[in-house]
Structure formats: structure tokens, C-alpha cells
Design a protein around this motif. Structure first.
Motif, short mmCIF file in Angstrom:
data_model
loop_
_atom_site.label_atom_id
_atom_site.label_comp_id
_atom_site.label_asym_id
_atom_site.label_seq_id
_atom_site.Cartn_x
_atom_site.Cartn_y
_atom_site.Cartn_z
N THR A 83 0.80 -1.23 0.00
CA THR A 83 0.00 0.00 0.00
C THR A 83 0.83 1.28 0.00
O THR A 83 0.30 2.36 -0.28
N GLY A 84 2.11 1.18 0.36
CA GLY A 84 2.94 2.36 0.48
C GLY A 84 2.77 3.10 1.79
O GLY A 84 3.32 4.19 1.98
N ILE A 85 2.02 2.52 2.73
CA ILE A 85 1.79 3.15 4.03
C ILE A 85 3.05 2.99 4.89
O ILE A 85 3.74 1.98 4.83
N CYS A 86 3.32 4.00 5.71
CA CYS A 86 4.53 4.04 6.52
C CYS A 86 4.26 3.65 7.97
O CYS A 86 3.41 4.26 8.63
N PHE A 87 4.98 2.64 8.44
CA PHE A 87 4.94 2.24 9.85
C PHE A 87 6.37 2.18 10.36
O PHE A 87 7.31 1.94 9.61
N GLY A 88 6.52 2.33 11.67
CA GLY A 88 7.86 2.17 12.23
C GLY A 88 7.94 2.51 13.70
O GLY A 88 6.93 2.75 14.36
N THR A 89 9.16 2.55 14.18
CA THR A 89 9.41 2.86 15.58
C THR A 89 10.86 3.29 15.74
O THR A 89 11.68 3.07 14.84
N TYR B 278 18.02 5.58 9.90
CA TYR B 278 17.15 4.50 9.44
C TYR B 278 17.90 3.18 9.36
O TYR B 278 19.02 3.10 8.85
N CYS B 279 17.24 2.13 9.86
CA CYS B 279 17.76 0.77 9.87
C CYS B 279 16.70 -0.16 9.29
O CYS B 279 15.52 0.18 9.24
N PRO B 280 17.08 -1.37 8.84
CA PRO B 280 16.12 -2.26 8.19
C PRO B 280 14.98 -2.68 9.12
O PRO B 280 15.20 -3.14 10.24
N PHE B 281 13.74 -2.51 8.64
CA PHE B 281 12.56 -2.94 9.39
C PHE B 281 12.59 -4.44 9.63
O PHE B 281 12.02 -4.95 10.59
N SER B 282 13.31 -5.16 8.76
CA SER B 282 13.38 -6.62 8.87
C SER B 282 13.97 -7.08 10.20
O SER B 282 13.68 -8.18 10.68
N GLU B 283 14.78 -6.24 10.83
CA GLU B 283 15.35 -6.61 12.13
C GLU B 283 14.27 -6.76 13.19
O GLU B 283 14.40 -7.55 14.13
N LEU B 284 13.17 -6.01 13.04
CA LEU B 284 12.04 -6.15 13.95
C LEU B 284 11.31 -7.47 13.70
O LEU B 284 10.94 -8.18 14.64
N MET B 285 11.10 -7.79 12.43
CA MET B 285 10.37 -9.01 12.09
C MET B 285 11.13 -10.27 12.47
O MET B 285 10.54 -11.29 12.80
N GLU B 286 12.44 -10.19 12.45
CA GLU B 286 13.27 -11.35 12.79
C GLU B 286 13.45 -11.50 14.29
O GLU B 286 14.11 -12.44 14.75
N GLY B 287 12.87 -10.58 15.06
CA GLY B 287 12.97 -10.66 16.51
C GLY B 287 14.32 -10.21 17.05
O GLY B 287 14.60 -10.41 18.23
N LYS B 288 15.16 -9.62 16.18
CA LYS B 288 16.47 -9.14 16.66
C LYS B 288 16.32 -7.96 17.60
O LYS B 288 17.13 -7.73 18.48
N VAL B 289 15.25 -7.17 17.35
CA VAL B 289 14.94 -6.01 18.19
C VAL B 289 13.48 -6.13 18.60
O VAL B 289 12.60 -6.22 17.75
N ARG B 290 13.21 -6.15 19.87
CA ARG B 290 11.84 -6.30 20.34
C ARG B 290 11.22 -4.92 20.56
O ARG B 290 11.85 -4.02 21.10
N ILE B 291 9.98 -4.77 20.12
CA ILE B 291 9.33 -3.46 20.21
C ILE B 291 7.98 -3.59 20.91
O ILE B 291 7.36 -4.66 20.93
N HIS B 292 7.53 -2.46 21.45
CA HIS B 292 6.28 -2.44 22.20
C HIS B 292 5.11 -1.94 21.35
O HIS B 292 3.99 -2.41 21.50
N ALA B 293 5.35 -0.96 20.50
CA ALA B 293 4.29 -0.35 19.71
C ALA B 293 4.91 0.28 18.47
O ALA B 293 6.13 0.39 18.35
N SER C 278 4.52 3.42 15.21
CA SER C 278 4.05 4.74 14.81
C SER C 278 3.66 4.67 13.34
O SER C 278 4.20 3.86 12.58
N TYR C 279 2.71 5.50 12.95
CA TYR C 279 2.28 5.58 11.56
C TYR C 279 2.50 7.00 11.07
O TYR C 279 2.34 7.96 11.83
N ALA C 280 2.88 7.16 9.82
CA ALA C 280 3.06 8.48 9.24
C ALA C 280 2.39 8.52 7.87
O ALA C 280 2.64 7.66 7.02
#
Length: 232
Positions: free
Chosen positions: A87-93, A122-137, A139-141
């Protein structure tokens, strides 16, 4: 609520008010931010709260001690990433001094619309999906009015608390809010919830203003928050 975004500073009058409160009350920051992030830690030091409800109740600290943490499931993050790419929508933390965003150019535009240019790491979002970095919530832009229905339809388990600027939102899993964080802090301090006072100005303050013993909307708050508050 405390920060003057035009001056990027906490006003002296606010600092004096906090010092007066501190004589008789616990001072708790309740925010959509992670106050341990690179961008917010300076305000944490300046306010020096007794406790912090970070990221709409998904992380709570008393002093430097975490008393509650909820992490997002990497499988959910993977689905959000796929949706974002479609969709091109932006998410991150932001974790510490590292920014993990899909479609980061949209985050840059949102930063400029809200406050000013921010030099992000900016760092690869994939690190979040791989569980390398754990996040709580997250943000959307983006254009909230246009894209919120798309997100809520695809992810009914998520809730978006829109920013006043209309170009972003806090994204949390349902069941977490500032109000839920307040209840956990009250349990920690063994304080009745009816003895709490909450101040707010935005969409993510609605639940805590409604649930606190006394809910106070700032004079520049969104109109539907003022309608719920005990005082303005």
C-alpha cells in the motif's frame, strides 16, 4: 501536552507547576513516546517523573525499573510489513538511536509537517520481524483520514490514536492505552484510581481523561476531548 513544539522546549511555567505538584503528588508521564528513545530521553531527564507510561501503556517504568512490558509479535510485524509494501503506508518505531520505518520518505515528510527536520538513523525494518529487536508499539506516518480505514480493516486488532497534525498516529494493539497504564501504576503505588488527575490534549488521551478520578483537557485540546473532561 508539556512540550512547546514551536520552541522545542518545556515552558518555565510548566516546570514550576510540576515542582508544585511534586510536593504532594506522584508525577507520572503518560505518553505515546518511548521516553528512553534518542529523541525523548532529554525530556525524561528534564521532567524527572516518578514513573512513565510509555507508548500508550505498552511499557511502564518506575524510575529506571520496568514494571510492565508488552512486546509485539514478530509474525504480526511481518504482516504489517507486507501490507506496508503493498500500500505504500509508513509504519515504524525508534529504539534508542535507531529508526526502523517502512517507506521512510513518508516519515521525513510527516516530521516536517509536525515540527521540523529530524536527522534520523534509518535501519532495516526486517530486524524487527526477525525478533532481533523487540518493540512495544508502532508509529504511523501519512494521511490519517485516507489511510486509517485501510489499516483498521486489514488489522482489526490494532488501534490508531491520531496526532493533531493529521499526518500520523500511535499504533498499538487493542487492550493497551494510557488508561490501562494508569491502572497499573495505581496498583504499583497502591493508590485508588479515583485519586488520580490526568491532563491531556490529544486523541490518545481520551481513555485516560475518561478513566482518571479527574480528567483535565488543555485549552488547545481536540474538541471531543474537551467534551469528556471534568475541566478545561
Amino acid at each position: 501536552t508539556l512540550l512547546d513544539n514551536d520552541k522545542n522546549a518545556i515552558p518555565d511555567s510548566t516546570k514550576r507547576a510540576l515542582e508544585l505538584l511534586r510536593r504532594h503528588y506522584k508525577v507520572v508521564l503518560s505518553t505515546g513516546r518511548d521516553m528512553d528513545s534518542h529523541y525523548s530521553v532529554r525530556w525524561k531527564a528534564e521532567v524527572a517523573p516518578d514513573a512513565i507510561i510509555h507508548m500508550n501503556g505498552t511499557k511502564i517504568t518506575v524510575g529506571d525499573e520496568p514494571i510492565f512490558e508488552h512486546y509485539m509479535d514478530p509474525e504480526l510485524l511481518s504482516r504489517i510489513y507486507d501490507f506496508s509494501m503493498e500500500t505504500g503506508i509508513c509504519f515504524g518505531t525508534t529504539i534508542g538511536d535507531r529508526d526502523y520505518y517502512t517507506n521512510p520518505e513518508k516519515k521525513d515528510r510527516a516530521d516536517l509537517a509536525f515540527t521540523r527536520a529530524i536527522r534520523r538513523n534509518y535501519c532495516p525494518f526486517s530486524e524487527l520481524m526477525e525478533g532481533k529487536v523487540r518493540i512495544h508499539a508502532l508509529s504511523y506516518a501519512g494521511d490519517l483520514d485516507r489511510e486509517r480505514p485501510m489499516v483498521e480493516s486489514a488489522f482489526p486488532q490494532l488501534e490508531l490514536f491520531g496526532f493533531d497534525s493529521g499526518v500520523g498516529a500511535d499504533v498499538v494493539e487493542k487492550g493497551f492505552s494510557k488508561a490501562d497504564g494508569m491502572k497499573r501504576v495505581c496498583a504499583y503505588y497502591e493508590v485508588d484510581e479515583d485519586r488520580t488527575y490526568a491532563f491531556g490534549d490529544s486523541e490518545n488521551d481520551i481513555m485516560i481523561i475518561r478513566e482518571a478520578g479527574t480528567g483535565i483537557a488543555m485549552g488547545n485540546a481536540v474538541e471531543h476531548l474537551k467534551a469528556l473532561a471534568d475541566h478545561v
